[in-house]
Every structure is written in C-alpha cells, then in structure tokens.
Motif scaffolding. Structure first.
Motif, short mmCIF file in Angstrom:
data_model
loop_
_atom_site.label_atom_id
_atom_site.label_comp_id
_atom_site.label_asym_id
_atom_site.label_seq_id
_atom_site.Cartn_x
_atom_site.Cartn_y
_atom_site.Cartn_z
N VAL A 18 0.86 -1.19 0.00
CA VAL A 18 0.00 0.00 0.00
C VAL A 18 0.89 1.24 0.00
CG1 VAL A 18 -1.83 1.25 1.20
CG2 VAL A 18 -1.79 -1.26 1.24
N PHE A 19 0.59 2.18 -0.90
CA PHE A 19 1.43 3.35 -1.13
C PHE A 19 0.64 4.62 -0.80
CE2 PHE A 19 3.25 -0.04 -3.49
CZ PHE A 19 4.60 0.24 -3.68
N TYR A 20 1.32 5.57 -0.15
CA TYR A 20 0.64 6.78 0.30
C TYR A 20 1.65 7.92 0.36
CZ TYR A 20 -2.91 9.28 3.18
OH TYR A 20 -3.86 10.15 3.66
N VAL A 21 1.38 9.00 -0.38
CA VAL A 21 2.16 10.24 -0.23
C VAL A 21 1.58 10.97 0.98
CG1 VAL A 21 2.71 12.47 -1.24
CG2 VAL A 21 2.81 10.42 -2.65
N GLN A 22 2.34 11.01 2.06
CA GLN A 22 1.80 11.50 3.33
C GLN A 22 2.89 12.10 4.22
OE1 GLN A 22 1.18 8.58 6.50
NE2 GLN A 22 3.40 8.63 6.21
N LYS A 23 4.03 12.47 3.65
CA LYS A 23 5.11 12.95 4.49
C LYS A 23 4.74 14.31 5.08
CE LYS A 23 10.11 13.33 4.74
NZ LYS A 23 11.40 13.21 4.03
N GLN A 24 4.72 14.39 6.39
CA GLN A 24 4.15 15.56 7.07
C GLN A 24 5.24 16.54 7.51
OE1 GLN A 24 1.69 13.29 9.95
NE2 GLN A 24 1.78 11.86 8.26
N CYS A 25 5.96 17.06 6.55
CA CYS A 25 7.05 17.99 6.86
C CYS A 25 6.92 19.21 5.96
CB CYS A 25 8.40 17.31 6.65
SG CYS A 25 8.64 16.78 4.94
N SER A 26 5.67 19.64 5.71
CA SER A 26 5.39 20.66 4.70
C SER A 26 5.84 20.16 3.32
CB SER A 26 6.05 22.00 5.04
OG SER A 26 5.33 23.07 4.44
N ASN A 27 5.47 18.92 3.01
CA ASN A 27 5.92 18.33 1.75
C ASN A 27 5.34 19.02 0.52
OD1 ASN A 27 3.29 17.31 2.03
ND2 ASN A 27 3.81 15.34 1.09
N LEU A 28 4.21 19.73 0.67
CA LEU A 28 3.70 20.46 -0.50
C LEU A 28 4.71 21.50 -0.96
CD1 LEU A 28 1.39 21.03 -2.51
CD2 LEU A 28 0.61 22.80 -0.94
N THR A 29 5.24 22.27 -0.02
CA THR A 29 6.19 23.34 -0.39
C THR A 29 7.57 22.79 -0.69
OG1 THR A 29 6.63 23.75 1.96
CG2 THR A 29 4.94 25.08 0.91
N LYS A 30 7.96 21.68 -0.02
CA LYS A 30 9.32 21.17 -0.18
C LYS A 30 9.47 20.18 -1.33
CE LYS A 30 10.59 21.86 4.67
NZ LYS A 30 11.00 21.20 5.95
N GLU A 31 8.46 19.32 -1.53
CA GLU A 31 8.58 18.28 -2.56
C GLU A 31 7.71 18.55 -3.78
OE1 GLU A 31 7.97 14.35 -0.87
OE2 GLU A 31 10.11 14.27 -0.41
N PHE A 32 6.68 19.38 -3.63
CA PHE A 32 5.77 19.65 -4.74
C PHE A 32 5.61 21.15 -4.98
CE2 PHE A 32 4.61 15.56 -2.92
CZ PHE A 32 4.46 14.74 -4.04
N PRO A 33 6.70 21.90 -5.09
CA PRO A 33 6.57 23.35 -5.26
C PRO A 33 5.85 23.71 -6.56
CG PRO A 33 8.83 22.65 -5.70
CD PRO A 33 8.12 21.47 -5.09
N GLU A 34 5.83 22.78 -7.53
CA GLU A 34 5.14 23.03 -8.80
C GLU A 34 3.63 23.21 -8.59
OE1 GLU A 34 8.48 19.98 -9.27
OE2 GLU A 34 6.72 20.24 -7.97
N LEU A 35 3.12 22.74 -7.45
CA LEU A 35 1.67 22.75 -7.22
C LEU A 35 1.21 23.88 -6.30
CD1 LEU A 35 1.16 18.91 -6.67
CD2 LEU A 35 0.89 20.20 -8.80
N VAL A 36 2.16 24.56 -5.67
CA VAL A 36 1.81 25.55 -4.65
C VAL A 36 0.94 26.66 -5.22
CG1 VAL A 36 2.75 27.30 -3.10
CG2 VAL A 36 3.82 25.05 -3.22
N CYS A 37 1.19 27.05 -6.45
CA CYS A 37 0.45 28.17 -7.04
C CYS A 37 -1.02 27.84 -7.28
CB CYS A 37 1.10 28.62 -8.34
SG CYS A 37 1.17 27.34 -9.61
N ASP A 38 -1.39 26.55 -7.20
CA ASP A 38 -2.78 26.14 -7.42
C ASP A 38 -3.62 26.17 -6.15
OD1 ASP A 38 -2.27 25.68 -10.12
OD2 ASP A 38 -1.74 23.58 -9.78
N VAL A 39 -2.96 26.42 -4.99
CA VAL A 39 -3.69 26.54 -3.72
C VAL A 39 -3.31 27.89 -3.10
CG1 VAL A 39 -3.95 24.07 -3.39
CG2 VAL A 39 -1.91 25.20 -2.51
N GLN A 40 -3.23 27.96 -1.79
CA GLN A 40 -2.80 29.18 -1.10
C GLN A 40 -1.66 28.84 -0.15
OE1 GLN A 40 -7.03 30.15 0.14
NE2 GLN A 40 -6.25 32.23 -0.05
N PRO A 41 -0.73 29.75 0.07
CA PRO A 41 0.36 29.46 1.01
C PRO A 41 -0.13 29.38 2.45
CG PRO A 41 0.48 31.73 0.23
CD PRO A 41 -0.56 31.05 -0.61
N ASP A 42 -1.26 30.02 2.74
CA ASP A 42 -1.90 29.91 4.05
C ASP A 42 -3.38 30.22 3.86
OD1 ASP A 42 -1.54 32.72 3.55
OD2 ASP A 42 -1.89 33.10 5.67
N ILE A 43 -4.15 30.07 4.93
CA ILE A 43 -5.57 30.43 4.90
C ILE A 43 -5.68 31.78 5.61
CG2 ILE A 43 -7.90 29.74 5.54
CD1 ILE A 43 -6.53 27.86 3.53
#
Length: 295
Positions: free
Chosen positions: A104-129
């Motif tokens: 079973v495979f899961y992308v779930q690393k909880q170390c701010s992985n959106l900004t560190k591992e997936f910076p290409e996707l950050v512009c599609d959400v918000q840096p904070d609420i």
C-alpha cells in the motif's frame, strides 16, 4: 462544555477571523466549511493526468506498508512505514492500477511536503488560509500534500496543531473524539520500529533500538476490542465525511482516525496550537488517567 458536540456542523461560507476564533478555536470545536476553497485552481486542475504532467518523474517520498497502516501498532511495536524515494509517475501508475503491487502506497510525508517536494503545485492553492492566519496571529508551520490508495488508513491519534484539512478530490472519512475522551482511550508504550523490504519483496519489522518507547493508541475504533479496553464502550465518536471542495477544521488535541476514497487528493494546513488553558486541562486529564491506571 469541554468542546463536546453530537455532530460536526457545517458552515456555508468561510468565517471572519474574529468569528472563527470566538466560535470554533476558543471553544475547541470542529466544523466543516464549504465555499472556503472554491476559488482554488487545484479543484479543477488537479487530475491525476495533470499531476503526472507537472510533477512527472521527480523523486518524491512515499510511505509504503504491507497493510495500509503507517505509524500504527503492529506485532506489539509502533511501526513506521518504509519511506521510499520513487518517481512520482511510478507512484501514480500504482494509484491508477496500471501496475499492481501487494503493498500500500501513500504520499503523506508531514514535513510541509507540498512546499518542499511539490513546489510546482503551490500556485494552485494558497500558502496559508488568510482568515485563519489572522485569527491566530501566525502563519502555518506546515502545508502538507496527501494522495494515496483507499487501503491507506491513519490510526487513531492526536496532534498539537490547529488543522485545516482541505479535500481537493474524492473524500475523507474522519472518526473524531474530543480531548475529554482521554480517560476512555487507551495508551501504551511501544518499541518503535520500521517496515523494511527484504530481497524477496516481503516486509520485516526492524526495531529502532536506540529510540525511546513511543506512547500510542492500540485500539482500532472501527473494530474495538472491548474485552481488553472496556472503557471505550462509553465513548461516543463523531463521524463525518469531508468531500471535494470542503474544509474540515480539526481542533488541536482532538483524536482522529482517517480513511479515504481511492486516489483522494488533499492539502492540510498545520498551525501551532496555543499552549493555554486547554492544553493544561488536557495534561491534567492525561495525568489523572495514568494515575488511575496504576491503582
């Protein structure tokens, strides 16, 4: 009131910072917020095909387990997943069932992985609420990206964060307990260990011998062993489903168990909690519970 409620209420719009702090953060109550992320490009753009195109062959951290349970009690151990670096497109092949695997495979690393591992996707959400940042007077400590198989389950636990959990596609099923349920929820100390893949592809559990024992909850709330943990029969968990386009406010110190639909995509924002009276109350309750167990 101790944060107790019989169900998780819905808000039809994002609240003002003052309203949110007064009505939800301060009393430590969860809610599901609609129309808070409807303006995010991710809601339309983040198909698996788009993620494959944008992230592609980049190496990312993937949690791999034989049974879908990472960071959970197994064979009298607190077992953490194998953390595998693999091309993101290979991970998507597994999620899309183009490749079969017994694991079973899961992308779930909880170390701010959106900004560190997936910076290409950050512009599609918000840096904070923004309304949450203003309500708390701080920015999030971490912004995490989640994508995995339906067999990946998050065992019952709590976090020292104010959590805004945003579902982009699919849905998440949460089972929740307020902090006041602590006397009914068992904790035990476990030897920490990690799943390790052997040469024949099977998993073995390898102890982290130099690490301190970890307090964790051995109980499965979906199938509780009430003979072993009879106090849990008095607990009344809340259950809710967070659908695409919705945001769950999960207050600090609330226990939660999480399941998901296959290929569910989510982003969550972790804001550090205030170590105030609520935290002191929980620590007192925890200490009293431990003292009673010794009697």
């Amino acid at each position: 009131e101790l944060g107790l409620t019989e169900f998780v209420p819905y808000l039809d719009r994002p609240p003002s910072p003052l309203e949110f702090y007064r009505e939800w953060v301060s009393p430590n109550k969860p809610c599901i917020i609609r129309n808070a992320i409807s303006h995010w490009p991710a809601l339309e753009k983040w198909t698996l095909a788009y993620l494959r195109e944008v992230v592609g062959a980049k190496l990312v951290s993937v949690a791999v387990t034989p049974n879908g349970y990472a960071d959970a009690v197994f064979q009298d151990r607190f077992v953490m997943p194998e953390e595998r670096q693999m091309p993101f497109m290979n991970f998507l092949d597994i999620v899309e069932k183009k490749v079969t695997s017994p694991n079973v495979f899961y992308v779930q690393k909880q170390c701010s992985n959106l900004t560190k591992e997936f910076p290409e996707l950050v512009c599609d959400v918000q840096p904070d609420i923004p309304w949450m940042s203003e309500a708390l007077g701080k920015k999030p400590d971490a912004v995490n990206f989640w994508l995995g198989e339906s067999a990946a389950v998050t065992s019952l636990h709590k976090d020292h964060y104010e959590n805004l959990y945003c579902v982009i596609s699919g849905e998440k099923q949460f089972l929740l307990h307020p902090p006041s349920d602590r006397p009914l929820i068992p904790y035990e100390l476990y030897q920490p260990a990690t799943y390790n893949v052997s040469e024949d592809g099977s998993f073995e559990v390898v102890d982290e011998k130099s690490a301190d024992k970890v307090p964790w909850i051995p109980l499965d709330p979906l199938n509780p062993n009430l003979e072993k943990y009879p106090d849990y029969a008095q607990a009344k968990p809340l259950q809710c489903t967070v659908k695409a386009g919705e945001m769950l406010y999960l207050p600090s110190l609330w226990f939660h168990h999480v399941q998901q639909s296959h290929g569910c995509i989510a982003v969550n924002y972790w804001y550090d909690m205030e170590y105030d009276l609520k935290y002191s109350y929980y620590q007192l309750l925890d200490s009293l519970t431990k003292a009673m167990e010794l009697l």
